[in-house]
Design a protein around this motif. Structure first.
Motif, short mmCIF file in Angstrom:
data_model
loop_
_atom_site.label_atom_id
_atom_site.label_comp_id
_atom_site.label_asym_id
_atom_site.label_seq_id
_atom_site.Cartn_x
_atom_site.Cartn_y
_atom_site.Cartn_z
N ASN A 1 -10.36 64.93 -24.45
CA ASN A 1 -9.25 64.93 -23.20
C ASN A 1 -9.04 64.15 -23.58
OD1 ASN A 1 -10.47 67.09 -22.22
ND2 ASN A 1 -12.48 65.77 -21.25
N LEU A 2 -7.29 63.73 -22.91
CA LEU A 2 -6.31 63.46 -22.73
C LEU A 2 -5.69 63.01 -21.30
CD1 LEU A 2 -4.25 61.90 -24.90
CD2 LEU A 2 -2.77 63.97 -24.49
N TYR A 3 -6.13 61.91 -20.70
CA TYR A 3 -5.65 61.10 -19.47
C TYR A 3 -4.69 60.04 -19.91
CZ TYR A 3 -10.91 62.15 -18.93
OH TYR A 3 -11.94 62.68 -18.73
N LYS A 4 -3.47 60.70 -18.65
CA LYS A 4 -2.26 60.09 -18.05
C LYS A 4 -2.28 59.66 -16.90
CE LYS A 4 1.46 58.15 -18.77
NZ LYS A 4 2.12 57.48 -20.06
N GLY A 5 -2.28 59.21 -16.19
CA GLY A 5 -1.93 58.63 -14.85
C GLY A 5 -3.30 59.90 -13.98
N SER A 6 -3.10 61.00 -12.91
CA SER A 6 -3.58 61.75 -12.92
C SER A 6 -4.22 62.23 -13.25
CB SER A 6 -3.81 61.74 -11.38
OG SER A 6 -2.37 62.01 -11.10
N VAL B 1 -7.59 58.89 -24.64
CA VAL B 1 -8.37 59.28 -25.15
C VAL B 1 -9.73 59.44 -24.71
CG1 VAL B 1 -9.15 60.56 -27.43
CG2 VAL B 1 -6.24 60.56 -27.09
N LYS B 2 -9.93 59.88 -24.48
CA LYS B 2 -11.69 60.01 -24.38
C LYS B 2 -12.50 60.96 -24.80
CE LYS B 2 -11.56 57.73 -19.90
NZ LYS B 2 -12.17 57.95 -18.26
N ILE B 3 -13.80 60.54 -25.79
CA ILE B 3 -15.34 61.31 -26.33
C ILE B 3 -16.24 61.34 -26.01
CG2 ILE B 3 -12.64 62.01 -28.20
CD1 ILE B 3 -14.86 60.21 -29.61
N ASN B 4 -16.74 62.14 -26.06
CA ASN B 4 -18.63 62.10 -26.09
C ASN B 4 -19.08 62.61 -27.39
OD1 ASN B 4 -21.38 61.75 -25.08
ND2 ASN B 4 -20.95 62.52 -23.00
#
Length: 79
Positions: free
Chosen positions: A30-35, A57-60
């Motif tokens: 997943n890619l996160y930018k602000g909300s 970028v968040k991964i598991n």
């Protein structure tokens, strides 16, 4: 194991290259930018974000998968 990275994508070419790299993996990215949160495997989603000023970028994934992922996206990681 959860992991996150700060990345910067300065052009549509870099965005496409990043998405192609992400599509090689089966785990969620997943890619996160602000909300905003988008699936990093979605070219439309990634192109809809302003990635020039950086995003997260968040991964598991397992440790072995993380190393392979880092190798693929190392050109985009910044501190």
């Amino acid at each position: 194991m959860k992991k996150e990275y700060k990345i910067q994508l300065n052009s549509q070419q870099e965005q496409a290259t990043f998405v192609k790299a992400c599509c090689a993996f089966t785990f969620d990215i997943n890619l996160y930018k602000g909300s905003y949160i988008v699936d990093a495997k979605s070219l439309l989603g990634v192109c809809s974000m302003d990635t020039t000023s950086g995003c997260i970028v968040k991964i598991n994934a397992s440790e072995g998968q993380i190393k392979k992922f880092e190798e693929k996206i190392k050109a985009f990681i910044y501190e």
